[in-house]
Structure formats: structure tokens, C-alpha cells
Design a protein around this motif. Structure first.
Motif, PDB file in Angstrom:
ATOM      1  N   SER A 187       0.694  -1.217   0.140  1.00 38.54           N
ATOM      2  CA  SER A 187       0.055   0.024  -0.054  1.00 38.54           C
ATOM      3  C   SER A 187       0.813   1.312   0.055  1.00 38.54           C
ATOM      4  CB  SER A 187      -1.000   0.058   1.160  1.00 38.54           C
ATOM      5  OG  SER A 187      -1.818  -1.222   1.055  1.00 38.54           O
ATOM      6  N   THR A 188       1.584   1.379  -1.009  1.00 38.48           N
ATOM      7  CA  THR A 188       2.396   2.629  -1.105  1.00 38.48           C
ATOM      8  C   THR A 188       1.966   3.821  -1.857  1.00 38.48           C
ATOM      9  OG1 THR A 188       4.102   1.097  -1.304  1.00 38.48           O
ATOM     10  CG2 THR A 188       4.677   3.170  -1.621  1.00 38.48           C
ATOM     11  N   SER A 190      -1.748   5.537  -3.661  1.00 41.51           N
ATOM     12  CA  SER A 190      -3.191   5.369  -3.985  1.00 41.51           C
ATOM     13  C   SER A 190      -3.685   6.434  -4.689  1.00 41.51           C
ATOM     14  CB  SER A 190      -3.992   5.203  -2.538  1.00 41.51           C
ATOM     15  OG  SER A 190      -5.234   5.234  -2.615  1.00 41.51           O
ATOM     16  N   PHE A 191      -4.952   6.517  -5.005  1.00 41.49           N
ATOM     17  CA  PHE A 191      -5.442   7.824  -5.718  1.00 41.49           C
ATOM     18  C   PHE A 191      -5.516   8.932  -4.419  1.00 41.49           C
ATOM     19  CE2 PHE A 191      -7.898   4.838  -8.451  1.00 41.49           C
ATOM     20  CZ  PHE A 191      -6.966   5.171  -9.581  1.00 41.49           C
ATOM     21  N   VAL A 192      -5.132  10.145  -4.880  1.00 40.73           N
ATOM     22  CA  VAL A 192      -5.180  11.151  -3.940  1.00 40.73           C
ATOM     23  C   VAL A 192      -5.938  12.442  -4.637  1.00 40.73           C
ATOM     24  CG1 VAL A 192      -3.218  10.769  -2.433  1.00 40.73           C
ATOM     25  CG2 VAL A 192      -2.931  12.138  -4.715  1.00 40.73           C
ATOM     26  N   PHE A 193      -6.707  13.235  -4.038  1.00 40.79           N
ATOM     27  CA  PHE A 193      -7.567  14.281  -4.386  1.00 40.79           C
ATOM     28  C   PHE A 193      -8.664  13.693  -5.216  1.00 40.79           C
ATOM     29  CE2 PHE A 193      -3.137  16.046  -4.189  1.00 40.79           C
ATOM     30  CZ  PHE A 193      -3.591  17.074  -3.180  1.00 40.79           C
ATOM     31  N   ARG A 194      -9.553  14.542  -5.913  1.00 38.48           N
ATOM     32  CA  ARG A 194     -10.802  13.942  -6.206  1.00 38.48           C
ATOM     33  C   ARG A 194     -11.143  14.433  -7.627  1.00 38.48           C
ATOM     34  NH1 ARG A 194     -15.949  15.837  -2.637  1.00 38.48           N
ATOM     35  NH2 ARG A 194     -14.841  17.672  -2.953  1.00 38.48           N
ATOM     36  N   ILE A 203       2.215   9.268  -0.070  1.00 39.17           N
ATOM     37  CA  ILE A 203       1.753   9.988   1.066  1.00 39.17           C
ATOM     38  C   ILE A 203       2.441  11.391   1.149  1.00 39.17           C
ATOM     39  CG2 ILE A 203       2.039   9.940   3.587  1.00 39.17           C
ATOM     40  CD1 ILE A 203       2.767   7.052   3.271  1.00 39.17           C
ATOM     41  N   ARG A 441       1.345  -4.575  10.465  1.00 37.99           N
ATOM     42  CA  ARG A 441      -0.311  -4.169  10.438  1.00 37.99           C
ATOM     43  C   ARG A 441      -1.171  -5.519  10.098  1.00 37.99           C
ATOM     44  NH1 ARG A 441       0.999  -0.517   6.136  1.00 37.99           N
ATOM     45  NH2 ARG A 441       0.554  -1.243   4.433  1.00 37.99           N
TER      46      ARG A 441
ATOM     47  N   GLN B  38       0.871  15.281  10.277  1.00 37.84           N
ATOM     48  CA  GLN B  38       1.174  14.026   9.842  1.00 37.84           C
ATOM     49  C   GLN B  38       1.234  12.908  11.017  1.00 37.84           C
ATOM     50  OE1 GLN B  38       4.480  13.482   7.163  1.00 37.84           O
ATOM     51  NE2 GLN B  38       3.921  11.367   6.818  1.00 37.84           N
ATOM     52  N   LYS B  46      -1.178   3.402  12.381  1.00 44.30           N
ATOM     53  CA  LYS B  46      -0.492   2.089  13.249  1.00 44.30           C
ATOM     54  C   LYS B  46      -1.985   1.650  14.189  1.00 44.30           C
ATOM     55  CE  LYS B  46       4.001   1.468  14.938  1.00 44.30           C
ATOM     56  NZ  LYS B  46       4.965   1.837  15.684  1.00 44.30           N
ATOM     57  N   PRO B  51      -3.431   1.307   6.002  1.00 43.56           N
ATOM     58  CA  PRO B  51      -2.404   1.955   5.359  1.00 43.56           C
ATOM     59  C   PRO B  51      -2.312   3.678   5.371  1.00 43.56           C
ATOM     60  CG  PRO B  51      -3.098   0.155   3.932  1.00 43.56           C
ATOM     61  CD  PRO B  51      -4.196   0.406   4.975  1.00 43.56           C
ATOM     62  N   LEU B  52      -1.319   4.089   5.739  1.00 41.21           N
ATOM     63  CA  LEU B  52      -1.210   5.564   5.611  1.00 41.21           C
ATOM     64  C   LEU B  52      -1.793   6.366   4.475  1.00 41.21           C
ATOM     65  CD1 LEU B  52      -0.452   8.071   7.486  1.00 41.21           C
ATOM     66  CD2 LEU B  52       1.966   7.855   6.666  1.00 41.21           C
ATOM     67  N   ILE B  53      -1.199   5.674   3.269  1.00 39.04           N
ATOM     68  CA  ILE B  53      -1.498   6.156   1.828  1.00 39.04           C
ATOM     69  C   ILE B  53      -3.236   6.105   1.893  1.00 39.04           C
ATOM     70  CG2 ILE B  53      -1.357   4.034   0.781  1.00 39.04           C
ATOM     71  CD1 ILE B  53      -0.944   7.616  -0.977  1.00 39.04           C
ATOM     72  N   ASP B  54      -3.829   5.168   2.438  1.00 40.72           N
ATOM     73  CA  ASP B  54      -5.366   4.978   2.294  1.00 40.72           C
ATOM     74  C   ASP B  54      -5.885   6.412   3.106  1.00 40.72           C
ATOM     75  OD1 ASP B  54      -5.199   2.921   0.806  1.00 40.72           O
ATOM     76  OD2 ASP B  54      -5.699   1.399   1.898  1.00 40.72           O
ATOM     77  N   VAL B  56      -4.542   9.077   3.776  1.00 42.36           N
ATOM     78  CA  VAL B  56      -4.020  10.410   2.984  1.00 42.36           C
ATOM     79  C   VAL B  56      -5.172  10.432   1.729  1.00 42.36           C
ATOM     80  CG1 VAL B  56      -2.460  11.530   1.441  1.00 42.36           C
ATOM     81  CG2 VAL B  56      -1.769  10.330   3.585  1.00 42.36           C
ATOM     82  N   GLY B  57      -5.451   9.301   1.200  1.00 43.12           N
ATOM     83  CA  GLY B  57      -6.327   9.391   0.174  1.00 43.12           C
ATOM     84  C   GLY B  57      -7.780   9.947   0.601  1.00 43.12           C
ATOM     85  N   THR B  60      -7.474  13.560   1.392  1.00 45.38           N
ATOM     86  CA  THR B  60      -7.279  14.395   0.054  1.00 45.38           C
ATOM     87  C   THR B  60      -8.644  14.593  -0.448  1.00 45.38           C
ATOM     88  OG1 THR B  60      -6.331  13.022  -1.176  1.00 45.38           O
ATOM     89  CG2 THR B  60      -4.788  14.548  -0.124  1.00 45.38           C
ATOM     90  N   PHE B  61      -9.347  13.662  -0.372  1.00 43.57           N
ATOM     91  CA  PHE B  61     -10.645  13.456  -1.374  1.00 43.57           C
ATOM     92  C   PHE B  61     -11.651  14.512  -0.856  1.00 43.57           C
ATOM     93  CE2 PHE B  61     -15.028  11.709  -1.956  1.00 43.57           C
ATOM     94  CZ  PHE B  61     -14.835  11.382  -3.365  1.00 43.57           C
TER      95      PHE B  61
END
Lengths: 854, 156
Positions: A187-188, A190-194, A203, A441, B38, B46, B51-54, B56-57, B60-61
């Protein structure tokens, strides 16, 4: 089930989508976001179909077949819609070349090459000719894009090793996002913004390096456009040949697809049909193979030492020189080191050569460093015959997984993928290690235990189980009572103190571990190389027997299992690896034949040393003769991987320079020494002889009833449950005032023969340098150290240099270094261990002090 | 502002460690710090195992979340259809001029953040501007100065 697609009646099995069924029957439905190994996404909408009786259009990639369904895939209305959708996609993707009227002409004559720039056309796209978007445009016959073209004008991200990310070419199919999340578990991205601003990102727009990416390249492999492209392939021509081989860089042996152009390797990709890897690989198999084979450190010609200088000579002269010199030594004065990375045939031949041509028993490989060796030694001492063969699939089918002493996401990426599958299917993952993994995790339970204390943890779990349950069927075993009695001496206060694990956490563990469902315990070198490794293996054996779990060691090198099988068949009378190195340093061994990895040893008093390797290393300075060996890509043979799977690999390219396969060198040398029985012409001839000598190569089993007959090496196993009584003293590695840090040493697998991959290949050095001394930011702050600074690590026995790497995963008071063969003396972790008459006493935990270097 | 692990954890405990409560948790954190620091997201990642990126997703959405520190006062100008035809773009421009920042950014002194919103559902009183939860109905360019003045004085 029966369905109808375009008037064609098709029989199909339940859980399939319309797209999958259509593909099987070679009915073409255009699609961009769908991928064989990923969950349906229905993002690109190109695969829409008409289903009779349903309103509107359904995406065939996510619509599952139903009885009697009638599907139309090629109506005029559909084609019109698809074209319009594709035009919309193309409006945000450079498309001048895709729809150019000169397209066909240009392919051959490049008539309009200068008329388009990188922002509008394909000619400068690194993926030109390999692009799925091009194929779909071709299939839908788009000749015009009616929408204004939008260039998003993102900066191309070039800050990472191995591949670039150019999101101007991205069509937001989400394949990279899904593969990173679903298949790799990293999970490095992903989609960001919209909305119209949506972009694939990390990140806070950090580099992939800073986002925990392991550079497995899975995203690059699934990208349908040129958004993600391997840098080494940029502006390369298209391949003219494709072939497969087996990756030799870890114990799983992934099948790799090697693309060639004019007999030169262009790139390597994981093969989709590989039984072990199924379309996945890791950074090493994906990006390093080409650099490894064409390394500037390759030795091209045989060298012999004349008047203190190494001189290039022909093979005849070199072999004659070596044979003539070796003849002068008595068998007991010669030592040979073989490599667990060489093929089975070569290992066998090398041993035969030692015994018959050189009349010595002093041959060994560093295979005894592996968890497999510790496990087999435990089995031998206790008269056990454990089950060693498994299928990687078994792991994904397990319900309980217990993982000890290995960061498998890095050391065994393919096993990690199976573990992840199991976790996703609801299995419980329990991890015990000293250093936290960034993939924790996914674990149901994680024990951060003090290094070397695994033994207490396992025994405590056994005891806790026996106190609660009456294990009737097991207690019949003769060995049960002494074992139970031995546990009485274990006090729980001791356990909590020594392991550092809290009592309440252990309660859950007994619940998970003894669920009596199919469970698999895996242990790595982090556990077996600790000073109390053998006790820990015994304790884990007891625990696995009680829990009814299967127990497997995690291998290190690719052919370690094969090396072990062959080594075992030859009676062990001679010196062991450590003893050979020790004897060579002291001068007891006068001639050394090196074909495998050794720690650098300084005070060599030998009279004669032969180096048979593919790469130049520091050892070459001591060598009297150097025989350039071919790499795995330049020869054929057999590996046996961690599972016990027999993996045959074939020659991919011609050897570099005058290098020759190891088997060729050894058999010619034996002939020069006047030995008969070495006139082999191919490795398969050696295999025939090996089968006669070692029955496990003959008694292969085929557990997977498939066409390709996945063969596994034969093994004798004894399913009798036996328990091993244990003794509990104060087994601890303790720090002192002088040596306040506990250094954990991790066995580094980033090498091939004498080549240190992380030192020679820049990308890998950035990702994981073997010279890193990883430590906690607080400890570094206290010592006033910054990342990248040189430090000196000093133990009771020696000191080494290293480079500071701050890591949040390392607990305070600890540091991590990695042990690499052939490392330069100043950096070699071997220097930290105390030399004994038997060689070097190696353990992976030791107290050290760390201070700033010069 | 220092991120305190306990504070973040309490935000998470409130929702019983449920992954699906992510948006509510992020809202609580934003409430506390005025933005999503952050380190806070790291702790959420954690603790919840997301996952952190999710995270952030998600952050930002939704426009409501900010990953950068925001000003003490939040000025939101509605640019929905009804407000738009009544001159919202001009009002927004006036705010941008007066505050010397673009929409979506924060002034250098950390006093004001300027944001836009698509529709607030109270079109009858448009053009609408909200500052720190106070609604200003039927605004015009001329009222901009007064609105800013009123909030600049207020010590929050």
C-alpha cells in the motif's frame, strides 16, 4: 452453466466474470483496467457489454455469469460508446501518434518523427510498442479524438531508483494501486484528491523510497501505459527473443522471463506461469538480473599469478597451471569451499572432484549458517526425520501462521505474498521478532521479544497449553513425560523478564496457536543464528508438535537445499567450513580452492589459492589462479528451492568473455589431473550420475498433479511425535557499560557469488545498503549522529565501519547490521565475532558500542 | 502544535477502534488541531491498521480536511450556482485581494484560511460567506472589509 456470447453457446463454471469467459473463448472485449490477478475495478468502462433483459450496459469485468445469460459484445451501439469512452480517456493522454494518419507509414520510415513532442505523441514514449493503450486504440480503430486535448503537466518523478513515474501518461486504471495493496500488501500508492484532480500519489507526494516501497516492480508490470517504466528499458528497442530462467537470488527460485535483443539481456520480468511466483518477483529478480550478468566486475579471462602479478592466459594454460600446482599437495592439505548458489550438478561434481581427483574430504559450503542446517542438526541429534517439503500454496491455505525471526517481506517476498493471501482469507498471523516489521499491521499478534529469547517464549506457550489442556493422545509418547517435567523448571516471571513480552499478550497466543486448525510455523535465521538458536529450534519443535503444526525453516540461498542434500550424501569426515577457513588462516591448509563465499580473511598463510568465480573481489589479491565462471544465465542446471521443488533452468545468453560454466571447469581440471570419469559434456550427464549416487534425486514426488509435473525432491519422513526435554538457565545476551548496544545481525542475501549487489548496483544501495547500521532516531540523537554519517561499531573482538541509517522500527538500545560475505575487511561484520580454534564463532546478537567514525 | 499520542488515541477509542469510523476520527483530529498533522495520521494508521496512504487518500478526497496547518479563522465563500450568478466570483476575488492569498491557502501570518464551497443549501440568502461558523447573507464586495475586520479583532 450455459451462457450465450454473441450467439455462441458457451459452457462455463460458476465464479467467473463475463470477461474471463470471453477471454477463454478468444472473444475480444477491449479493456484497460482489468487484470488477471486483480479484483475487478470497472474503472475504464471499455469492457461494457449488452445483456439481454438488463437495462443499460454492464461492465463485463465485474459482472459474473449467470445461467442462461445472453451477452452481446459487438453491437454498433456498444462500439460507438466504447469509442467515445476511449476518446475521453485519450483526451488526457498524449495521442497525436495514436490517431495520426501517417501511423502505418511512420512505423517503417519514421517519416513524421520530428513532428510530435513527448507531450503529444508516442514516438518518445518509453513504452512505445509495449503499450496496451496502443493495442486498444488499434482494436477500436480510433482515428479522431473530438475532445480538446488536456496535458496535466505534472513533473516526471525521477527521484526513485529503477523506474520513473510520469503521471501525464496515467489513465487512472488503478492497476498499480490495486497490485500494491492487494497482491503485495505494501500500500505505497493510492489515488489522492478528487474528480478531475485525481492522481496516483504517495503520502504527501514523497518519493517511493520514503513511503516504504520495496521496488518489487509489480506496478510497473501491470501499468498499461508508459506512466511507470523501467529506467533501464527507456529508449531500448523491442526484444526479439524471450526465454525463461530461475532467479538465483533467494531460496524460492522465481521463474523469470528474460527479454533478449541480439543475444543481449534487455530486462527480466516475473513469469506469469512460474509455479512459485505467479507473475510476481522482488526488486532483485525484477531489476538486477541484467546489471548482474553484465557487471563491470565480471572476470573475462583466466588469470594466473606469474612473478607476483596476475596475468591473463588461455584456458589450457590456466588449467594446466592449476593442475600442476594442486598435484603437489597431499589431500589433507587441501581445502575446498563450494557455493550454495551453484547448481546441484556443479555441487555434486565439485564434491566428486574433491574426493576423487584431490583425495580430500575437506570440502564444505557455508550452508551450515542456515536455519535448515540448525534444524537438521537438531533432528539428527534427536533421531528425528522431519518433513521438509511443502508447497508454497500450503501457506496461503493455512489458518494459523506463526512467523519467527525473519523479515519475510524482504528476505522471502514470495512467501510473504502467500502469508498475505492467508491473512486476507482470515488466517491468524502471529509474529515474534526483535525488530518490528513494517508489515506488522497484518499480524493478529506481534511479540517484540528480546533477541535470543525465543526459547523461553516457545517453552512458556507449551507450558501454558499443558496446564490448561489434557493432551491425551500425545502423552502416550515416551518422550512426553521427561519433556513435561523439564518445563516445570521454567518460571513465568523468568519468561516475562527475559523475553520482554507482557503476560496478557501471551494469553491470546495460546488461544490462536492451539486452535487445531491447519497451522504452519516458519522460522528464519534471525532465530537460529542467535547464541541459543539450537535450543530455540528444539523448543519450537515441541510447540509445533503440541499444536499439530507443520514446521519449516526459511532457506537462505537458492540451492541451499540441494547443496544440503548432496553434502549429506557424502560422509562428513573432513573439516567443516569454519575449520577450513580457520586452518587456511593458520596455514594448516596449504592449498585452498574457493568456489563459494567466504568472509574476508587477512592473515592467509596458504601456499596456493584458486578462485573460481564470476566477479572480481578482494579475494583476488590472494589468488594464484583465477578461473572465470559463468553465471546462472549462461549455463543450465538444476536448483532445489526452499520447498524442495526441483527447478530446471536453461542457458539464456552466451557467457561473457571467455567465462565457462563451473561444471566444465571442474571436469576439465579433473581430466588435467589425469582422472577418469569426468568426461561430461552436459549437466544432464552429471545429473544421471548424481541420481545413482543420491537416491533423493531419484525418488522425486509429484504432489501437484499437473501437466508440467512439478517435481519435489524425495525425503524420508517419520511422523512420530517426539518431544525434546529442555534445560532452562539464564540464557541471555546482556549489554554492559562498555558495550551498551545490542547489535542484531541480519544475514544479507543481496549477493551473487562474489558480487555484493547493494555495493555494485546503485539502485539497491539506495534502497538497502549492506553497510547500514540501523538505529533508532533517539539513540542517534543522543550520540549526535546523523543519517549517512560513518560510525565505528566495536565489539569485544573487533571493530567495523558502517553508515548510520535512522529507522523507526529499531527499538531503543538496539542496532541492526547485516552480514554479507565478501564484504571489504573494514566493513565486514565477521570482524565483530571472536575467532576460535574451530573458526569464527558466529551469533547474530552481540553487545557493541557505537561511536562516530572519521 | 505538539501532537500528543494520548489525545489521538482517545479520538480513536471513542469509536471503538473501528476502521469504518475513519472519517469521524479525522474530523475529531481536525477539530483538535485545525488540520491533520502527519504524526497524528501515523498514529491512526498504526492503531487502526489502515495503510497511511489510504488515510491520505480519504483526507485529500474531502475538502473539509486539510493536511496543512490552517489559519485561526476560516473564511468559506460559497461559489455554488445560485451564489455564482449573484456575484460570488467577485466576492472571492475580493477576499483573495484583501488577504493576499489564493483560495485554498492560508495567509502568511496564520490568521485566515480562504476556502470555497460548492453549495451550502441556503441559496435564498446568497451570496453566502461563512467565517468561523458565522453566516453572512447577501454579501457584496463592499462588505468584505467589514467582515474581515470583525474577525481580525476577535481573539480566538
Amino acid at each position: 452453466m450455459k451462457i450465450v456470447i454473441d450467439g455462441q453457446e458457451i459452457h462455463c463454471e460458476g465464479e467467473q466474470t463475463i470477461l474471463e469467459v470471453a477471454r477463454e473463448k478468444s472473444i475480444y472485449i477491449p479493456s484497460l483496467c482489468d487484470h488477471l490477478r486483480l479484483t475487478p475495478f470497472s474503472g475504464c468502462r471499455l469492457c461494457i457489454v449488452e445483456i439481454i433483459g438488463r437495462k443499460g450496459y454492464s461492465p463485463s469485468c465485474s459482472t459474473y455469469v449467470e445461467e442462461g445469460m445472453e451477452v452481446k459484445t459487438k453491437t454498433r451501439g456498444l462500439q460507438k460508446l466504447r469509442r467515445e469512452i476511449l476518446e475521453l480517456i485519450l483526451s488526457e493522454h498524449p495521442n497525436a501518434c495514436l490517431i495520426c494518419s501517417e501511423k502505418d507509414n511512420c512505423d517503417e520510415y519514421k517519416s513524421t518523427i520530428r513532428k510530435v513532442g513527448e507531450t503529444t505523441g508516442c514516438v518518445l514514449c518509453p513504452n512505445n510498442g509495449r503499450c496496451e493503450l496502443q493495442e486498444v486504440v488499434e482494436a477500436l480503430k480510433i482515428d479522431k479524438v473530438r475532445f480538446p486535448s488536456v496535458y496535466r503537466n505534472f513533473e516526471v518523478k525521477k527521484g526513485d531508483p529503477f523506474f520513473d513515474r510520469n503521471y501525464n501518461l496515467c489513465i487512472l486504471c488503478s492497476r498499480c494501486v490495486r497490485v500494491c495493496h492487494e497482491v503485495r500488501g505494501a500500500s505505497t500508492v493510492s489515488f489522492v484528491f478528487r474528480g478531475s484532480e485525481t492522481v496516483v500519489g504517495t503520502i504527501l507526494d514523497k518519493t517511493l523510497l520514503d513511503s516504504g516501497c520495496q521496488f518489487c516492480g509489480a506496478c510497473v508490470d501491470v501499468c498499461p501505459t508508459g506512466a511507470l517504466t523501467e529506467r533501464a528499458l527507456k529508449y531500448e528497442t523491442l526484444p526479439d527473443k524471450e526465454t525463461t530462467t530461475i532467479c538465483p537470488l533467494c531460496s524460492m527460485g522465481c521463474e523469470l522471463e528474460i527479454k533478449l535483443k541480439d543475444g543481449r539481456i534487455l530486462s527480466s520480468r516475473p513469469s506469469g506461469t512460474g509455479a512459485v511466483n505467479q507473475g510476481q518477483a522482488c526488486v532483485k529478480g525484477r531489476f538486477l538480473i541484467k546489471d548482474l550478468v553484465y557487471s563491470p566486475k565480471r572476470i573475462h579471462k583466466p588469470l594466473i599469478r606469474v612473478n607476483k602479478e596476475l596475468e591473463e592466459v588461455g584456458w589450457e594454460e590456466a588449467l594446466g597451471f592449476v593442475a600442476q600446482r594442486l598435484k603437489k599437495f597431499k589431500g589433507k592439505d587441501i581445502g575446498l569451499i563450494s557455493s550454495p548458489q551453484a547448481s546441484c550438478e556443479e555441487s555434486f561434481l565439485f564434491r566428486k572432484f574433491a574426493r576423487e581427483a584431490l583425495k580430500t574430504e575437506n570440502i564444505d559450503s557455508p550452508a551450515h549458517f542456515s536455519p535448515l542446517a540448525t534444524y537438521m542438526e537438531m533432528a539428527r541429534v534427536n533421531g528425528l526425520k522431519p518433513d521438509l517439503n511443502f508447497r508454497i500454496k500450503d501457506i496461503s491455505e493455512a489458518k494459523v501462521l506463526f512467523l519467527v525471526g525473519s523479515e519475510i517481506a524482504v528476505s522471502h517476498p514470495m512467501i510473504w505474498l502467500e502469508v498475505l493471501k492467508a491473512v486476507r482469507a482470515g488466517a491468524k498471523l502471529i509474529v515474534a521478532s526483535s525488530i518490528e516489521s513494517f508489515l506488522n499491521r497484518y499480524s493478529s499478534l506481534y511479540f517484540q521479544i528480546k533477541p535470543g529469547s525465543e526459547f523461553y517464549l516457545f517453552s512458556f506457550l507449551c507450558k501454558a497449553f499443558l496446564e490448561k489442556e489434557q493432551a491425551e493422545d500425545i502423552s502416550k509418547s515416551d518422550s512426553f513425560e521427561p519433556f513435561k517435567k523439564s518445563l516445570e523448571k521454567l518460571h513465568s516471571s523468568q519468561v516475562f523478564e527475559f523475553t520482554g513480552v507482557r503476560e496478557e499478550d501471551l494469553k491470546d497466543a495460546t488461544e490462536f496457536l492451539f486452535r487445531e486448525e491447519s497451522s504452519i510455523f516458519l522460522f528464519g535465521s534471525g532465530m537460529t543464528q542467535s547464541p541459543f538458536g539450537s535450543q530455540s529450534v528444539s523448543a519450537l519443535w515441541n510447540l509445533a508438535s503440541l499444536a499439530g503444526a507443520r514446521l519449516f525453516p526459511l532457506g537462505l540461498e537458492n540451492n541451499l537445499r540441494g547443496e544440503f542434500e548432496i553434502g549429506e550424501k557424502f560422509s562428513r569426515k573432513g573439516l567443516t567450513f569454519d575449520q577450513i577457513i580457520g586452518a587456511a588462516s593458520s596455514g594448516e591448509i596449504k592449498a585452498l580452492y574457493l568456489a563459494g563465499p567466504v568472509p574476508e580473511f587477512k592473515k592467509a598463510k596458504m601456499e596456493f589459492m584458486v578462485l573460481q568465480d564470476s566477479f572480481r573481489s578482494e579475494n583476488i589479491k590472494m589468488a594464484d589462479a583465477v578461473l572465470p565462471a559463468a553465471t546462472f544465465a549462461e549455463t543450465d542446471g538444476t536448483f532445489i528451492n526452499n520447498e524442495g521443488r526441483i527447478q530446471k533452468f536453461g542457458r539464456v545468453v552466451k557467457p561473457v568473455g571467455e567465462a565457462k560454466p563451473d561444471w566444465w571447469i571442474i571436469s576439465r581440471l579433473a581430466q588435467k589431473l589425469g582422472k577418469k570419469g569426468f568426461d561430461f559434456r552436459t549437466p544432464s550427464g552429471i545429473m544421471e550420475e548424481m541420481k545413482k549416487a543420491s537416491p533423493s534425486f531419484l525418488n522425486v514426488s509429484y504432489p501437484e498433479q499437473q501437466k508440467d509435473k512439478a517435481a519435489f525432491i524425495g525425503q524420508e519422513e517419520n511422523k512420530e511425535k517426539k518431544f525434546l526435554p529442555l534445560t532452562f538457565g539464564r540464557f541471555l545476551v546482556e549489554t554492559s557499560k562498555t558495550y551498551p548496544f545490542l547489535l542484531c545481525v541480519d544475514y544479507n542475501l543481496d549477493f551473487y557469488r562474489n558480487l555484493s549487489l547493494s555495493q555494485e548496483i546503485r539502485g539497491l544501495k539506495i534502497l538497502r545498503d549492506s553497510r547500514w547500521i540501523k538505529m533508532n532516531s533517539k539513540d542517534a540523537e543522543r550520540l549526535k549522529l546523523k543519517e549517512g554519517e560513518t560510525v565505528v561499531v566495536e565489539s569485544l573482538s573487533g571493530k567495523i565501519n558502517g553508515v548510520v541509517k535512522i529507522s523507526g522500527l529499531i527499538p531503543r538500545g538496539m542496532a541492526e547490521a547485516s552480514l554479507l560475505w565478501n564484504e571489504e575487511a573494514d566493513f565486514s561484520v565477521f570482524n565483530l565475532f571472536s575467532p576460535t580454534p574451530q573458526g569464527v564463532h558466529f551469533s547474530n546478537v552481540l553487545p557493541v558500542k557505537i561511536k562516530r567514525g572519521k | 502544535m505538539e501532537v500528543e499520542e494520548l489525545k489521538i488515541k482517545s479520538c480513536i477509542t471513542k469509536y471503538n477502534y473501528e476502521k469504518k469510523a475513519l472519517i469521524s476520527i479525522l474530523q475529531d483530529i481536525q477539530e483538535e488541531y485545525n488540520y491533520l498533522p502527519q504524526e497524528a495520521l501515523n498514529i491512526v494508521s498504526k492503531t487502526l491498521g489502515i495503510p497511511l496512504i489510504d488515510i491520505v487518500g480519504v483526507a485529500t478526497f474531502y475538502r473539509a480536511f486539510s493536511l496543512e496547518p490552517r489559519g485561526k479563522h476560516l473564511v468559506t465563500v460559497c461559489v455554488g450556482t445560485a451564489c455564482h450568478i449573484r456575484g460570488a466570483p467577485n466576492i472571492l476575488e475580493e477576499f483573495e485581494r484583501k488577504l493576499n492569498v489564493k483560495a485554498g491557502k492560508t495567509t502568511g501570518d496564520g490568521q485566515f484560511s480562504l476556502e470555497t464551497v460548492a453549495c451550502l443549501g441556503c441559496c435564498a440568502i446568497g451570496p453566502v460567506v461563512i467565517v468561523d461558523g458565522n453566516y453572512y447573507a447577501q454579501t457584496s464586495i463592499r462588505k468584505v472589509d467589514a467582515i474581515l475586520k470583525k474577525h481580525r479583532k476577535k481573539k480566538k
